[in-house]
Scaffold this active site. Structure first.
Site, PDB file in Angstrom:
ATOM      1  N   ARG A 213       0.845  -1.210   0.000  1.00 53.30           N
ATOM      2  CA  ARG A 213       0.000   0.000   0.000  1.00 53.30           C
ATOM      3  C   ARG A 213       0.878   1.258   0.000  1.00 53.30           C
ATOM      4  O   ARG A 213       0.578   2.234  -0.682  1.00 53.30           O
ATOM      5  CB  ARG A 213      -0.934  -0.010   1.220  1.00 53.30           C
ATOM      6  CG  ARG A 213      -2.064  -1.021   1.137  1.00 53.30           C
ATOM      7  CD  ARG A 213      -3.079  -0.819   2.240  1.00 53.30           C
ATOM      8  NE  ARG A 213      -2.715  -1.428   3.506  1.00 53.30           N
ATOM      9  CZ  ARG A 213      -3.112  -2.627   3.914  1.00 53.30           C
ATOM     10  NH1 ARG A 213      -3.893  -3.367   3.137  1.00 53.30           N
ATOM     11  NH2 ARG A 213      -2.759  -3.108   5.092  1.00 53.30           N
ATOM     12  N   PHE A 229     -11.724  -5.390  -5.501  1.00 52.95           N
ATOM     13  CA  PHE A 229     -11.741  -6.252  -4.308  1.00 52.95           C
ATOM     14  C   PHE A 229     -11.201  -5.436  -3.123  1.00 52.95           C
ATOM     15  O   PHE A 229     -10.301  -5.865  -2.403  1.00 52.95           O
ATOM     16  CB  PHE A 229     -10.880  -7.505  -4.518  1.00 52.95           C
ATOM     17  CG  PHE A 229     -11.155  -8.246  -5.803  1.00 52.95           C
ATOM     18  CD1 PHE A 229     -12.188  -9.164  -5.889  1.00 52.95           C
ATOM     19  CD2 PHE A 229     -10.375  -8.016  -6.936  1.00 52.95           C
ATOM     20  CE1 PHE A 229     -12.439  -9.840  -7.078  1.00 52.95           C
ATOM     21  CE2 PHE A 229     -10.613  -8.693  -8.116  1.00 52.95           C
ATOM     22  CZ  PHE A 229     -11.660  -9.607  -8.190  1.00 52.95           C
ATOM     23  N   ASP A 251     -16.156  -3.614  -4.548  1.00 55.22           N
ATOM     24  CA  ASP A 251     -16.205  -4.905  -3.864  1.00 55.22           C
ATOM     25  C   ASP A 251     -17.632  -5.438  -3.956  1.00 55.22           C
ATOM     26  O   ASP A 251     -18.589  -4.651  -3.933  1.00 55.22           O
ATOM     27  CB  ASP A 251     -15.782  -4.773  -2.395  1.00 55.22           C
ATOM     28  CG  ASP A 251     -15.316  -6.089  -1.803  1.00 55.22           C
ATOM     29  OD1 ASP A 251     -14.098  -6.242  -1.549  1.00 55.22           O
ATOM     30  OD2 ASP A 251     -16.163  -6.990  -1.597  1.00 55.22           O
ATOM     31  N   SER A 252     -17.768  -6.755  -4.040  1.00 52.51           N
ATOM     32  CA  SER A 252     -19.105  -7.348  -4.142  1.00 52.51           C
ATOM     33  C   SER A 252     -19.804  -7.406  -2.795  1.00 52.51           C
ATOM     34  O   SER A 252     -21.011  -7.656  -2.717  1.00 52.51           O
ATOM     35  CB  SER A 252     -19.009  -8.773  -4.714  1.00 52.51           C
ATOM     36  OG  SER A 252     -18.222  -9.595  -3.862  1.00 52.51           O
ATOM     37  N   ASP A 298      -6.509  -7.195  -6.308  1.00 51.49           N
ATOM     38  CA  ASP A 298      -6.109  -7.946  -5.115  1.00 51.49           C
ATOM     39  C   ASP A 298      -7.257  -8.875  -4.700  1.00 51.49           C
ATOM     40  O   ASP A 298      -7.915  -8.653  -3.678  1.00 51.49           O
ATOM     41  CB  ASP A 298      -5.744  -6.973  -3.987  1.00 51.49           C
ATOM     42  CG  ASP A 298      -5.227  -7.693  -2.754  1.00 51.49           C
ATOM     43  OD1 ASP A 298      -4.736  -8.841  -2.885  1.00 51.49           O
ATOM     44  OD2 ASP A 298      -5.314  -7.125  -1.646  1.00 51.49           O
ATOM     45  N   CYS A 338      -2.887 -14.350  -3.461  1.00 51.96           N
ATOM     46  CA  CYS A 338      -2.594 -14.776  -2.086  1.00 51.96           C
ATOM     47  C   CYS A 338      -2.855 -16.268  -1.916  1.00 51.96           C
ATOM     48  O   CYS A 338      -2.966 -16.760  -0.795  1.00 51.96           O
ATOM     49  CB  CYS A 338      -3.419 -13.970  -1.085  1.00 51.96           C
ATOM     50  SG  CYS A 338      -5.200 -14.170  -1.265  1.00 51.96           S
TER      51      CYS A 338
END
Length: 394
Positions: A213, A229, A251-252, A298, A338
């Site tokens: 970040r 995301f 984002d969902s 991400d 990830c």
């Protein structure tokens, strides 16, 4: 204290001689009777020699090694491991930093404590068990943690409902096991964030992206930024401090968007540069014709286990094609995986395939990974789970 033992098949001690901290069930010849899941056991070779001590668990990983010395696993042991972990974070300048009260204190095998994660958020430590043995020892570990951390923490929240094997039927519940507080605001590199350790993913915040970040912040000045995301909006908040021209967070999850907006309000209240959208990532990218200067991809782990690897790589390729299509010429793409079972080469190949499919010229600016408070045990390469690329797109 006398521990029961498990006995290895001949030749199966080789990985333990290289200090790998797992004993797989297929390596065990036999075991003493009536060993309970989560019990501490001694590991014995076919030549009847001690080689390790660790927690026994039902499953493919049968023993998670706590020590290669024949020691007693008690509060003194836990205190020693926690002291070692804290010393390293202080040496790194991550702990005891007035501008940063958010860090991982214990990272499982990376800190020689398989199955244990402890994240610090201000005065609250969030403890998570990934093995039954750690769950069994949670109060002992908590007492050692309070002693080692001294004035640094006042509360310990135990959050393991979703990380322990459900078949173990432990009846575990999330909650404070020491102290208790409603204060859930923490500081990361001078920025403030709400942490939802009650209902949030992981321990409530993705600490492992802290350094990435910060890197994004350096690229953000004057840019239009898309954070896919976004979860708690971490990359978005850093982009705002980096003087981005506009930031869109997607984002969902409605809860994630709510957290993003709360974190934005903590740091940049009433700043019209930011907008958040509750929408599926692929649908957003398909429906939105806007091009961005800087994009962050991400996603959550696409592959939790090796059987899902093929479909995961197809997913990473598809997502990155969308990212390349949505980025301006001369733009910068931060893209991550990830998934532990996805290797660096797997991920890079998926991204390169996406670049070719999107017909974009791409150069690697940075190869990213988890930060130093998420260390990788040199004998346990599986601990290197976070992969990232920063790409210049022509």
């Amino acid at each position: 204290m006398t521990y029961k033992s498990v006995y290895l098949k001949r030749g199966k001690e080789e990985s333990l001689k290289r200090f790998h901290p797992w004993v797989f069930s297929g390596a065990i010849h036999h075991a003493d009777s009536h060993i309970e899941e989560g019990e501490v056991v001694r590991v014995i070779t076919a030549d009847n020699e001690f080689i390790a001590v660790g927690h026994y668990q039902i499953g493919s990983i049968a023993v998670r090694v706590l020590s290669f010395r024949d020691v007693c696993i008690n509060q003194k042991f836990w205190r020693s491991r926690l002291e070692s972990a804290l010393r390293m974070r202080i040496a790194l300048g991550i702990a005891d930093n007035p501008l940063n009260t958010t860090y991982r204190l214990v990272h499982g095998e990376g800190d020689n404590v398989p199955g244990l994660v402890i994240d610090c958020y201000g005065k609250t430590a969030v403890m998570q068990a990934h093995s039954v043995g750690i769950h069994v020892c949670r109060q002992e570990i908590c007492e050692a943690l309070v002693q080692v951390m001294n004035h640094r923490i006042e509360n310990v929240y135990y959050k393991s409902e979703t990380t322990l094997p459900f078949k173990a039927e432990l009846g575990q519940e999330n909650g404070f096991i020491y102290g208790g507080s409603d204060e859930n605001t923490t500081l990361e590199n001078g920025l403030r964030f709400h942490v939802d350790w009650l209902r949030g993913q992981k321990t409530g915040f993705f600490i492992d992206q802290r350094e990435n970040r910060s890197l994004l912040e350096k690229y953000a000045a004057g840019k239009s930024v898309l954070n896919m995301f976004c979860y708690t909006g971490g990359f978005s908040v850093y982009a705002m401090r980096g003087r981005a021209a506009l930031v869109h967070s997607v984002d969902s999850s409605a809860k994630a968007i709510d957290l993003t907006n709360k974190n934005m309000a903590l740091n940049f209240a009433n700043d019209s540069r930011h907008q958040a959208f509750c929408e599926d990532a692929f649908k957003y990218l398909d429906a939105n014709s806007q091009k961005y200067d800087l994009i962050v991809l991400d996603p959550p782990a696409f592959a939790k286990h090796r059987a899902a690897l093929h479909n995961a790589l197809k997913g990473y390729t598809r997502l990155n094609v969308k990212g390349f299509e949505a980025i301006k010429k001369g733009g910068v793409l931060f893209t991550f995986s990830c998934s532990q079972v996805v290797t660096k080469d797997n991920f890079r190949n998926a991204v390169f395939t996406a670049a070719a499919q999107a017909n974009r010229k791409v150069r690697i600016l940075h190869q990213l990974h988890q930060p130093a408070d998420h260390p990788v045990n040199i004998y346990h390469p599986e601990g290197e789970y976070l992969k990232g690329l920063v790409l210049y797109v022509e």
